[in-house]
Design a protein around this motif. Structure first.
Motif, short mmCIF file in Angstrom:
data_model
loop_
_atom_site.label_atom_id
_atom_site.label_comp_id
_atom_site.label_asym_id
_atom_site.label_seq_id
_atom_site.Cartn_x
_atom_site.Cartn_y
_atom_site.Cartn_z
N ALA A 356 0.85 -1.20 0.00
CA ALA A 356 0.00 0.00 0.00
C ALA A 356 0.88 1.25 0.00
N ALA A 357 1.92 1.23 0.82
CA ALA A 357 2.81 2.39 0.90
C ALA A 357 3.44 2.69 -0.46
N ARG A 358 3.86 1.62 -1.14
CA ARG A 358 4.46 1.83 -2.47
C ARG A 358 3.46 2.44 -3.44
N MET A 359 2.23 1.99 -3.32
CA MET A 359 1.18 2.51 -4.19
C MET A 359 0.98 4.01 -3.95
N PHE A 360 0.84 4.40 -2.68
CA PHE A 360 0.57 5.81 -2.37
C PHE A 360 1.76 6.68 -2.79
N GLU A 361 2.97 6.16 -2.55
CA GLU A 361 4.17 6.89 -2.94
C GLU A 361 4.20 7.15 -4.44
N LEU A 363 1.76 7.20 -6.56
CA LEU A 363 0.72 8.15 -6.99
C LEU A 363 1.10 9.57 -6.61
N THR A 364 1.60 9.74 -5.41
CA THR A 364 1.97 11.08 -4.95
C THR A 364 3.10 11.66 -5.78
N GLU A 365 4.12 10.82 -6.04
CA GLU A 365 5.24 11.27 -6.88
C GLU A 365 4.75 11.75 -8.24
N ASN A 366 3.69 11.13 -8.73
CA ASN A 366 3.18 11.50 -10.05
C ASN A 366 2.01 12.49 -9.96
N LYS A 367 1.91 13.12 -8.80
CA LYS A 367 0.93 14.20 -8.61
C LYS A 367 -0.51 13.78 -8.82
N VAL A 368 -0.81 12.56 -8.43
CA VAL A 368 -2.21 12.12 -8.46
C VAL A 368 -2.76 12.26 -7.05
N PRO A 369 -3.69 13.17 -6.81
CA PRO A 369 -4.22 13.33 -5.46
C PRO A 369 -5.09 12.13 -5.06
N ILE A 370 -4.88 11.64 -3.84
CA ILE A 370 -5.67 10.51 -3.35
C ILE A 370 -6.76 11.05 -2.45
N ARG A 387 -9.93 12.67 -14.14
CA ARG A 387 -8.97 13.03 -15.19
C ARG A 387 -7.60 12.38 -14.95
N ASP A 388 -7.32 11.93 -13.75
CA ASP A 388 -6.04 11.28 -13.44
C ASP A 388 -6.10 9.75 -13.49
N MET A 389 -7.28 9.22 -13.80
CA MET A 389 -7.47 7.77 -13.66
C MET A 389 -6.50 6.94 -14.51
N VAL A 390 -6.43 7.25 -15.79
CA VAL A 390 -5.61 6.43 -16.67
C VAL A 390 -4.13 6.59 -16.32
N LYS A 391 -3.74 7.82 -16.01
CA LYS A 391 -2.35 8.05 -15.60
C LYS A 391 -2.03 7.21 -14.36
N ALA A 392 -2.93 7.22 -13.40
CA ALA A 392 -2.70 6.45 -12.17
C ALA A 392 -2.54 4.96 -12.48
N ALA A 393 -3.39 4.46 -13.36
CA ALA A 393 -3.32 3.03 -13.71
C ALA A 393 -1.97 2.71 -14.36
N GLN A 394 -1.54 3.60 -15.25
CA GLN A 394 -0.26 3.37 -15.94
C GLN A 394 0.91 3.42 -14.94
N HIS A 397 0.88 0.23 -12.95
CA HIS A 397 1.28 -0.90 -13.79
C HIS A 397 2.80 -0.92 -13.93
N ASP A 398 3.39 0.27 -14.11
CA ASP A 398 4.85 0.37 -14.24
C ASP A 398 5.53 0.10 -12.89
N THR A 399 5.00 0.71 -11.84
CA THR A 399 5.61 0.57 -10.51
C THR A 399 5.69 -0.89 -10.07
N PHE A 400 4.63 -1.64 -10.30
CA PHE A 400 4.61 -3.03 -9.86
C PHE A 400 5.07 -3.99 -10.96
N GLU A 401 5.63 -3.43 -12.03
CA GLU A 401 6.26 -4.23 -13.10
C GLU A 401 5.36 -5.32 -13.65
N LEU A 402 4.13 -4.97 -13.91
CA LEU A 402 3.20 -5.98 -14.39
C LEU A 402 3.44 -6.36 -15.85
N GLU A 403 4.24 -5.57 -16.54
CA GLU A 403 4.51 -5.89 -17.95
C GLU A 403 5.40 -7.12 -18.08
#
Ligand code: ASP
Ligand code: MG
Length: 405
Positions: A356-361, A363-370, A387-394, A397-403
């Motif tokens: 969870a901490a990694r997720m919030f970090e 999002l915050t680093e990428n200026k997505v308000p929670i 308006r931030d939804m798709v950016k947050a998902a991307q 996806h990158d942070t947790f290396e799902l690719e």
């Protein structure tokens, strides 16, 4: 000889040509020695078109009449498919939800299946027929036609598979399986070979449109192996089962997102006056589903309650809360629209506290308000501006290396 249930979604039966392909596939399945039940949705986007017609007449049309209207979509498909099967020399019969014995509770627009009286289906199967059943619909004990909620044909299929103790239930659709997240919006997604029922249930509930959540509930309760696969192709899809074979599966396995979310906040000036349970009882009585709930009490003794719901349910919710204002005893109510929910899901999260901490970090680093957060053992959801939804998902996806497979 065993029963197989195949479900074809709207895009797989959107034209006569596709209905004929579907018929051929059903016949191939039959030739392998199975008894075949086919569940179908309405053709293409026809349910949406019916909804739009109703909306031209009224903003809040009668739910009973909506069910009368929407169930016609599937009735068109079943009859055409049965004709296509017969034209190809197969023995086939179509049934509406009512004729298939699908009994539901009396909740228009979102009914649960209570029971299936499958004698008629069984008799038709025994006569060697391919049985075509209308998805998404049922009938109440007192003869009212109901629908199971948008996307509910999946649930018809799995419920029939459970009732008929089917060998398998395949959800045949326009994608070849379940992806790490929606490939239409996020880059680097990959198809998942396998998911657990619980992971799929979370993903479906959190907005991954690929399966109707209740269908996964059924599959889990009755241990029906579910396959999500491409309609008219040979490739294998995603298997949804109790446990995974794979070792070392990732902590986060998928990301779901959903727009059209509204937050309602109710204020009381004295925390003693908060009738929180009344709020949810009244909403539940009116079939308004609420999702993330946060209750707060300030140092000054004020109280507030925030919760999210689908924006589509907002008018209904506001009408209920306005009507019961006196009994709930609140001062003020406000709502914020244009929000979205972005969630990460994975059964490995149970034993990994840092996720969870990694997720919030990230999002915050990428200026997505929670705006709101909710967690369960295998998921973390955040509410963010739409308006931030798709950016947050991307980003996630990158942070947790799902690719990476
Ligand atoms: N035709 C219905 C809908 O569009 C049911 C379904 O497709 O599963 O929601
Ligand atoms: Mg669907």
């Amino acid at each position: 000889m065993g029963v197989v249930v195949l479900k074809f979604g709207g895009t797989s039966v959107s034209s006569i040509e596709k209905i004929e392909k579907t018929a051929e596939q059903a016949i191939r399945e039959k030739e392998q020695g199975h008894q075949v039940v086919i569940v179908v949705s309405a053709m293409g986007k026809s349910t949406d078109k019916l909804v739009q017609m109703a909306e031209q007449i009224s903003k809040l049309p009668s739910k009973r009449e909506m069910d009368m209207l929407l169930t016609t979509g599937e009735q068109i498909t079943i009859s055409l498919l049965a004709m296509a099967l017969q034209a190809k020399g197969a023995n086939a019969v179509s049934f509406t939800g009512f004729q298939a014995g699908i009994e539901t509770e009396r909740v228009h627009g979102n009914a649960r299946i209570l029971d299936i009286e499958s004698e008629r289906i069984r008799a038709a199967l025994a006569e060697n027929k391919i049985v075509v059943v209308a998805g998404f619909q049922g009938i109440t004990h007192d003869g009212e036609i109901t629908t199971l909620g948008r996307g509910g044909s999946d649930t018809t299929a799995v419920a029939l598979a459970a009732e008929l103790a089917a060998l398998k239930c395949a959800i045949c659709t326009d994608v070849d399986g379940v992806y790490t997240t929606d490939p239409r919006y996020v880059t680097g997604t990959i198809k998942l070979e396998q998911l657990t029922y619980d992971e799929m249930l979370e993903l479906a509930n959190l907005g991954a449109g690929v399966l109707h959540p209740r269908s996964v509930e059924y599959a889990k309760n009755f241990k029906i192996p579910l396959e999500v696969r491409l309609s008219h192709g040979e490739t294998s899809g995603t298997m949804i089962e109790e446990v995974l074979d794979l070792e070392n599966t990732k902590v986060v396995r998928g990301i779901a997102f959903e727009d059209g979310i509204t937050r309602i906040t109710i204020h009381w000036s004295r925390k003693e006056d908060m009738r929180v349970s009344k709020v949810f009882t009244e909403l539940a009585k009116n079939n308004v589903d609420v999702d993330i709930i946060i209750q707060g009490i300030t140092g000054l003794g004020h109280g507030n309650l925030s919760f999210t719901l689908k924006t589509a349910a907002l008018l209904n919710a506001l009408a209920v809360l306005e009507d019961k204002k006196g009994e709930i005893g609140y001062e003020q109510l406000e709502s914020e629209q244009d929000l979205a929910k972005v969630s990460i899901v994975g059964s490995g999260m149970v034993s990994n506290p840092g996720v969870a901490a990694r997720m919030f970090e990230a999002l915050t680093e990428n200026k997505v308000p929670i705006k709101m957060i909710s967690t369960s053992e295998i998921k973390v959801s955040t509410v963010v501006p739409e308006r931030d939804m798709v950016k947050a998902a991307q980003v996630l996806h990158d942070t947790f290396e799902l690719e990476k497979a």
